[in-house]
Scaffold this motif. Structure first.
Motif, PDB file in Angstrom:
ATOM      1  N   LEU A   1      42.381  41.684  39.153  1.00  0.00           N
ATOM      2  CA  LEU A   1      43.355  40.400  39.196  1.00  0.00           C
ATOM      3  C   LEU A   1      43.988  40.120  37.542  1.00  0.00           C
ATOM      4  N   HIS A   2      43.113  40.606  36.834  1.00  0.00           N
ATOM      5  CA  HIS A   2      43.226  40.505  35.290  1.00  0.00           C
ATOM      6  C   HIS A   2      44.256  41.526  34.985  1.00  0.00           C
TER       7      HIS A   2
ATOM      8  N   TYR B   1      40.045  33.421  38.304  1.00  0.00           N
ATOM      9  CA  TYR B   1      40.897  33.167  39.395  1.00  0.00           C
ATOM     10  C   TYR B   1      41.532  31.908  39.191  1.00  0.00           C
TER      11      TYR B   1
ATOM     12  N   GLU C   1      36.852  42.535  41.800  1.00  0.00           N
ATOM     13  CA  GLU C   1      37.977  42.075  42.042  1.00  0.00           C
ATOM     14  C   GLU C   1      38.668  41.084  40.792  1.00  0.00           C
ATOM     15  N   ALA C   2      37.955  40.561  39.999  1.00  0.00           N
ATOM     16  CA  ALA C   2      38.344  39.613  38.980  1.00  0.00           C
ATOM     17  C   ALA C   2      38.974  40.464  37.882  1.00  0.00           C
TER      18      ALA C   2
ATOM     19  N   TYR D   1      32.560  39.228  50.481  1.00  0.00           N
ATOM     20  CA  TYR D   1      33.218  40.521  49.782  1.00  0.00           C
ATOM     21  C   TYR D   1      31.728  41.441  49.601  1.00  0.00           C
TER      22      TYR D   1
ATOM     23  N   ARG E   1      28.667  41.357  37.865  1.00  0.00           N
ATOM     24  CA  ARG E   1      29.844  40.866  38.101  1.00  0.00           C
ATOM     25  C   ARG E   1      30.407  40.196  37.006  1.00  0.00           C
ATOM     26  N   ALA E   2      29.588  39.481  35.932  1.00  0.00           N
ATOM     27  CA  ALA E   2      29.970  38.793  34.987  1.00  0.00           C
ATOM     28  C   ALA E   2      30.213  39.617  33.754  1.00  0.00           C
TER      29      ALA E   2
ATOM     30  N   GLN F   1      44.749  31.847  43.966  1.00  0.00           N
ATOM     31  CA  GLN F   1      43.943  32.901  44.049  1.00  0.00           C
ATOM     32  C   GLN F   1      42.538  32.548  44.680  1.00  0.00           C
TER      33      GLN F   1
ATOM     34  N   MET G   1      33.521  41.791  33.435  1.00  0.00           N
ATOM     35  CA  MET G   1      34.898  41.058  32.831  1.00  0.00           C
ATOM     36  C   MET G   1      34.685  41.615  31.198  1.00  0.00           C
TER      37      MET G   1
ATOM     38  N   ARG H   1      38.490  31.764  28.410  1.00  0.00           N
ATOM     39  CA  ARG H   1      37.496  32.099  29.693  1.00  0.00           C
ATOM     40  C   ARG H   1      36.946  33.704  29.746  1.00  0.00           C
TER      41      ARG H   1
ATOM     42  N   LEU I   1      35.303  33.398  36.550  1.00  0.00           N
ATOM     43  CA  LEU I   1      35.874  34.750  36.448  1.00  0.00           C
ATOM     44  C   LEU I   1      37.466  34.773  36.313  1.00  0.00           C
TER      45      LEU I   1
END
Lengths: 255, 215
Positions: free
Chosen positions: A119-120, B125, A115-116, A107, A163-164, B129, A167, A91, B123
């Motif tokens: 979080l990773h 999550y 955020e993503a 948000y 946003r994409a 989450q 990552m 992913r 993404l």
């Protein structure tokens, strides 16, 4: 994160992909591959299975059969999915931009984007810096603290692209990125996608924008009824399609 | 008995009224979320058992449930009736309100577009989450008006504790009304509840306002 050492020219490879919704067969034996730095456009009428194909490639739909490989590694082998942990790893290789943006409304733009990756486990400051750069690139400088509801559709979609990209995917999927936009707003979104193409971002774009597909792609696929009817380089494909079904479809768009 | 004496005597029960109110919210708000998640479980048995319990709790009078929780153990097992009635009262209220909150939560959760889950999934999550960060905050905003409705009802429902003779404000008022053959205690009670709910309205309004920053 483990570095992939095997040298495979194709970032994405799909072989014999099949998908049915109850008795309706939506994808019948679809095969394709996308090389690094290339742009592939997928066109076709509604219900031809092109969105389902992208959704299978991004694991939002579960394929019934066939293979999906990223960088030569099996994510799906003969309809059998890799374990959850390795799917999570796959992913991180792709990003998906939706027709309806699907930004998180509660948000800020900054948090939507950052955020993503945080979080990773990525460094928060670096991610924020990257987000600022991406927004600048998307022509959204200074919108960090805005909320999605304060933005136009075109701006929202550009935030979704940022946003994409935050990552740092190896391949980016677009599922009809301009279909939910007013005609006057599609241009600004197509412009940033074209800019990404110029920077050799690998992309698969499901679209109804024929002129755009022709201009931006290395390869065009025409789907109808769950099969690939015709594919080729854009000049040959749009200039001199070999299948009657393709000609008929393109004629409808020229009117 | 002067009006002032009535007010003072009834005020002594206000602490217990507040105890029912706050303890019920403290337990029923989270319990309702657990019930809602069980109700939405993919496991057919779990979801239908939960649905049955919700239907019983919503389909029978709260007064009956209060009596059942307070005196049921005595009739069933010969156990002593709890000396501190607050415990059975809060248990009955919390379970009953959890059933209502569960249905409100469920409506809220089901109203969030599937695209929010899909965007989060792509993404990377995790399921937890996605729920805690993406879904739940949006649910809270959507259900605030319905929650306010329930909280306002709860303020008035605390008066039902009189059926098990728990000495909260309304029970005291009713006793005074009986001994003095006066209607005034009920008027006083009405004013107490009205003012209490004014405060509730104000607080809930503030919370809704704070969530107003997005659509």
């Amino acid at each position: 994160m483990t570095e992939n050492t095997s040298v495979s020219p194709s970032i994405l490879e799909i072989r014999g992909l099949q998908k049915s919704f109850s008795s309706l067969s939506v994808l019948k034996d679809i095969s394709l591959s996308v090389d690094r730095g290339n742009v592939m456009s997928i066109i076709g009428p509604s219900g031809s299975g092109k969105s389902t194909l992208l959704r299978c490639a991004s694991f939002l739909e579960t394929a019934d059969g066939g293979d999906i490989l990223y960088d030569g590694q099996y994510a799906v082998h003969d309809g059998v999915y890799a374990p959850k942990a390795s799917l999570n790893h796959f992913r991180t290789r792709f990003g998906l931009v939706f027709q309806n943006f699907n930004l998180f409304p509660h948000y800020s733009v900054m948090k939507n984007i950052s955020e993503a990756p945080v979080l990773h486990g990525q460094n928060k400051e670096e991610v924020r810096e990257r987000a600022v750069q991406l927004l600048k690139k998307m022509g959204l400088e200074g919108k960090e603290n805005s909320y999605p509801c304060q933005l136009s559709g075109g701006q929202q979609q550009r935030v979704a692209i940022a946003r994409a990209l935050a990552m740092q995917p190896e391949i980016l999927y677009f599922d009809e990125p301009t279909s939910a936009l007013d005609p006057e707003l599609t241009g600004e979104v197509l412009k940033v996608i074209r800019q990404l193409a110029d920077e050799n971002m690998t992309m698969v774009i499901v679209t109804h924008e024929m002129a755009f597909a022709r201009a931006v792609s290395e390869w065009v696929i025409f789907m109808d009824g769950g099969v690939i009817v015709e594919e080729g380089e854009p000049e040959q494909f749009f200039g001199d399609p070999s299948q009657e079904r393709t000609r008929q479809f393109l004629r409808n768009y020229q009117q | 008995m002067s009006l002032m004496t009535m007010i003072v005597k009834m005020s002594e029960g206000l602490g217990k009224t507040c105890a029912i109110f706050f303890l019920t919210l403290l337990f029923s708000l989270p319990l309702g979320m657990i019930v809602a998640l069980l109700r939405m479980s993919k496991n057919r048995v779990v979801s239908s058992v939960t649905r049955f319990f919700i239907s019983v709790l919503r389909g029978t009078p709260l007064m009956l449930q209060l009596l059942a929780v307070t005196y049921g153990p005595y009739y069933l097992f010969g156990a002593n009736v709890a000396r501190n009635k607050l415990i059975p009262v809060v248990i009955a209220f919390a379970i009953n309100y959890a059933a209502y909150f569960a249905e409100i939560y469920r409506g809220g959760i089901e109203s969030i577009p599937i695209g929010q889950y899909e965007a989060a999934e792509v993404l990377g999550y995790s399921k937890v989450q996605t729920f805690m960060r993406i879904i739940l905050p949006q649910v809270v905003k959507r259900i605030m008006p319905s929650i306010t409705n329930e909280v306002v009802t709860l303020v008035k429902d605390t008066s039902m504790a009189f059926t098990v003779s728990y000495q909260e404000m309304f029970t005291i008022g009713k006793q005074i009304a009986n001994s003095q053959t006066s209607f005034m205690p009920f008027v006083v009670a009405g004013v107490f509840y009205y003012v209490f709910n004014d405060v509730v309205d104000y607080v809930m309004g503030r919370i809704e306002k704070r969530l107003d920053y997005y659509r």
